[in-house]
Design an enzyme around this catalytic site. Structure first.
Site, PDB file in Angstrom:
ATOM      1  N   ASP A  19       6.021  27.140  32.466  1.00 28.54           N
ATOM      2  CA  ASP A  19       7.140  27.838  33.058  1.00 28.54           C
ATOM      3  C   ASP A  19       8.310  26.847  33.058  1.00 28.54           C
ATOM      4  O   ASP A  19       8.120  25.652  32.824  1.00 28.54           O
ATOM      5  CB  ASP A  19       6.784  28.270  34.479  1.00 28.54           C
ATOM      6  CG  ASP A  19       7.941  28.926  35.201  1.00 28.54           C
ATOM      7  OD1 ASP A  19       8.600  29.800  34.598  1.00 28.54           O
ATOM      8  OD2 ASP A  19       8.199  28.557  36.352  1.00 28.54           O
ATOM      9  N   ASP A  21      11.608  27.177  35.472  1.00 25.81           N
ATOM     10  CA  ASP A  21      12.246  27.003  36.777  1.00 25.81           C
ATOM     11  C   ASP A  21      11.271  26.543  37.847  1.00 25.81           C
ATOM     12  O   ASP A  21      10.269  27.208  38.101  1.00 25.81           O
ATOM     13  CB  ASP A  21      12.905  28.313  37.212  1.00 25.81           C
ATOM     14  CG  ASP A  21      14.050  28.696  36.289  1.00 25.81           C
ATOM     15  OD1 ASP A  21      15.135  28.116  36.440  1.00 25.81           O
ATOM     16  OD2 ASP A  21      13.855  29.561  35.410  1.00 25.81           O
TER      17      ASP A  21
END
Length: 231
Positions: A19, A21
């Site tokens: 991922d 963020d």
């Protein structure tokens, strides 16, 4: 001659997916500041409970959730526009999360294919990574939230299955690094192993389904997943 098996139940991993963020880049603090700023315009408070429910989701989905949860007198689209105006100005300030550069460089040097699978659409992704161009060239593929092949955002498994397809690997050989519940659920639904590094504000017991829970990427031990160890 017998072959010793690893001292854990983790499968052999050949490819890694991240991922963005709150996992590779510290953008969650920017999001939290901006959400607090915008909701305060309506006399509401963007609290930890709301934050936990929206983390990891596509921008419009998180905006819808905030508007509904806090009963804001605006449309999700209007809220998103207000938020984007502020976040886009600050995204280039995003710094790497602890251990992120070291881990990704280590796996790159050991020829382990890597991909990024983020709910961020292309424009904010470019702003967030603006000052990290050399680092993000280490990844074999980057799948963003407005990828034309992506039909459903996290917690649906679509983005991770797209990543596996582009990496030309079976999902069971992929290890996903996530920081959100939506991302963890998406990775598990895709049939992948998942290590979560939750935000300190998150209740870690919510991540019981993950294969491993860490406080920071600096705690990750590659050899437990039959990946090349740090030296």
């Amino acid at each position: 001659m017998s072959i010793k098996k690893p001292m854990n139940n983790f499968p052999k991993i050949t490819h890694v997916i991240y991922d963005l963020d709150g996992l590779l880049l510290d953008t969650e603090s920017i999001h939290a500041q901006v959400n607090l700023e915008v909701t305060s315009r309506y006399g509401k408070i963007f609290d930890k409970q709301t934050k936990c429910k929206i983390t990891g989701r596509k921008s419009i989905d998180s905006a819808k959730a905030i508007v509904e949860l806090l009963e804001l007198p605006v449309t999700p689209e209007d809220y998103l526009q207000q938020r984007n105006t502020l976040t886009y100005q600050r995204f280039p300030e995003a710094k790497p999360m602890p251990g992120a550069v070291h881990l990704t460089q280590h796996l790159y040097q050991n020829k382990i294919p890597q991909a990024v699978a983020t709910s961020s659409s292309r424009e904010p992704f470019n702003l967030k990574t603006k000052n990290h161009q050399e680092w993000f060239q280490l990844f074999n593929h980057i799948i963003v939230g407005d990828d034309p092949n992506l039909k459903h955002g996290k917690p649906a498994p679509d983005i991770f299955l797209i990543a596996a397809k582009r990496l030309d690997v079976s999902p069971q050989n992929c290890l996903v690094f996530e920081d959100s519940l939506a991302g963890m659920e998406a990775a598990l639904a895709a049939g992948m192993s998942v290590v979560v590094v939750p935000d300190p504000d998150m209740d870690k017991t919510l991540f019981y389904s993950a294969h491993q829970i860490l406080n920071s990427l600096t705690e990750f031990q590659p050899q437990l997943w039959q990946l090349p160890p740090f030296f």
